[in-house]
Motif scaffolding. Structure first.
Motif, PDB file in Angstrom:
ATOM      1  N   LEU A 158      -5.727   4.146  -3.752  1.00  0.00           N
ATOM      2  CA  LEU A 158      -4.156   3.283  -3.793  1.00  0.00           C
ATOM      3  C   LEU A 158      -4.488   1.890  -3.521  1.00  0.00           C
ATOM      4  O   LEU A 158      -3.512   0.919  -3.642  1.00  0.00           O
ATOM      5  CB  LEU A 158      -3.272   3.958  -2.576  1.00  0.00           C
ATOM      6  N   ARG A 181       2.261   2.166  -3.388  1.00  0.00           N
ATOM      7  CA  ARG A 181       1.281   2.675  -2.460  1.00  0.00           C
ATOM      8  C   ARG A 181       1.881   3.670  -1.250  1.00  0.00           C
ATOM      9  O   ARG A 181       1.389   4.548  -1.093  1.00  0.00           O
ATOM     10  CB  ARG A 181       0.689   1.532  -1.646  1.00  0.00           C
ATOM     11  N   ARG A 197       1.186   7.775  -1.368  1.00  0.00           N
ATOM     12  CA  ARG A 197       0.769   8.061  -0.065  1.00  0.00           C
ATOM     13  C   ARG A 197       1.441   9.334   0.596  1.00  0.00           C
ATOM     14  O   ARG A 197       0.734  10.195   0.941  1.00  0.00           O
ATOM     15  CB  ARG A 197       0.706   6.879   1.213  1.00  0.00           C
ATOM     16  N   GLU A 229      -3.140   3.269   6.319  1.00  0.00           N
ATOM     17  CA  GLU A 229      -3.184   4.392   5.360  1.00  0.00           C
ATOM     18  C   GLU A 229      -3.907   5.496   5.857  1.00  0.00           C
ATOM     19  O   GLU A 229      -3.347   6.735   5.772  1.00  0.00           O
ATOM     20  CB  GLU A 229      -4.277   3.999   4.221  1.00  0.00           C
TER      21      GLU A 229
END
Length: 369
Positions: free
Chosen positions: A182, A190, A194, A217
């Protein structure tokens, strides 16, 4: 090697999505050096069946090398890679039953989306009708059922990454490998991808290793996070445990925001900081003079307006319901505090404040140079 059932049935199936069993992955004492540079220095790590484990760390810590060893693109100088107890260390990449999604997508520009997804199936001599049917089902799974005829240059970055994910899943791998997939996307895309990757991974039940240097993340997606440094594993734990109880000062400062406040070890279990004594979380380091840094999360710092206070507010950053207030202690040490925005409004830059910490164990580290 055995095949596992993913959410996508063979052409002609009943369309029912079946959860994968998930494989166990083990790295045992992996070591790999590139000349004088040691990429992995005795890595021991187990990934549980159906788990999404994030490998997190700064550039050069060895996380991508570990992923490539599992894929079969790199080979260790010593140590073993096992999948479901089977030693695959010397098995060629094309026989490992792994699917890999790269940061750069690596789609074939001359093939449309459907043919990109079906490429691996064609290499395995799957019949044309079956591979096109399976590719179409995978495009639907990643939310792009009407994009099969489009070429990579006709797709957005997020759509290209979905195609790359579908291609990796087409071969029904036992393990899915994601190498910073990403990082090339903008923030909004993103975030969406995700959530989508996590949803698909949970639905499929496929064991997944996700390499990233983005702590947000890792914490938002993973069941567990393995923090690496200098080719070694610093800590592997759930996101909540990693954040609340970091095992080392490196983990504490790499995962989330930490302030270092000067303190002094009174005895092996107590530290003096900000004029009070607090218990040490774990074992205090043995340092000359007992001088240490106390590591504190911004949400744990308490600020109160005090005309006689020796700390000063130097900056505020609006974060929505919370405002991050930066103060300096006597001597210039910066400390960050997260306060409700309504409370922070009463402490503009220049305000004199008192700084305090809650009465609970704190993590300490040797004083920073």
């Amino acid at each position: 090697m055995t095949d596992t059932t993913l959410a996508v049935p063979l052409a002609g199936g009943d369309g029912h999505r079946t959860r994968a069993a998930g494989a166990t992955v083990e790295f045992r004492a992996l070591r790999r050096a590139f000349g004088a540079t040691v990429a992995l220095d005795g890595l021991d790590l187990t990934v549980r069946p159906g788990e999404l484990l994030a490998l997190l760390g700064p550039s050069g810590c060895g996380k991508t090398t570990a992923l490539r060893m599992l894929a079969g693109f790199e080979h260790p100088d010593s140590g073993l890679v096992l999948v479901d107890g089977e030693d695959v260390t010397g098995v060629p990449a094309h026989r490992r039953d792994t699917g890999m999604v790269f940061q750069s997508y690596s789609l074939f520009p001359h093939l449309n989306a459907l043919d990109n997804v079906a490429f691996g199936l064609r290499m395995r001599k799957v019949g044309a009708a079956e591979r096109r049917a399976r590719a179409a089902e995978l495009l639907e799974l990643v939310g792009l059922p009407d994009h099969g005829s489009r070429y990579p240059h006709q797709l957005s970055g997020g759509q290209q990454q979905r195609i790359a994910l579908a291609r990796a899943l087409a071969l029904r791998p036992r393990v899915l490998l994601l190498d910073e997939p990403l990082s090339a996307l903008d923030a909004k895309v993103r975030l969406t991808l995700r959530e989508e990757i996590r949803r698909l991974q949970q639905e499929l039940g496929i064991t997944t290793l996700f390499v990233t240097h983005d702590q947000e993340e890792a914490l938002s997606m993973a069941d567990r996070v393995a923090v690496m440094r200098g080719g070694r594993l610093e800590q592997c734990a759930t996101p909540a445990e990693l954040y609340a109880r970091p095992a080392t000062a490196f983990v504490a400062e790499f995962v989330g925001t930490m302030s270092r406040i000067p303190g002094r070890v009174v005895d092996g279990g107590t530290v003096e900081v900000l004029g009070r004594r607090l218990p040490v979380d774990g074992e205090a380091p043995a340092v000359a003079g007992g001088e240490v840094d106390v590591l504190v999360r911004p949400e744990a710092v308490r600020l109160s307006h005090d005309p006689a206070g020796r700390a000063r507010v130097v900056a505020t950053a609006f974060l929505g319901a919370v405002t991050r207030v930066t103060v300096t202690l006597p001597g210039g040490t910066p400390v960050k505090a997260d306060l409700p925005t309504e409370s922070a409004a009463a402490l503009p830059p220049g305000s004199a404040v008192a700084v305090d910490l809650p009465d609970r164990p704190v993590l300490v580290a040797p004083r920073a140079a």
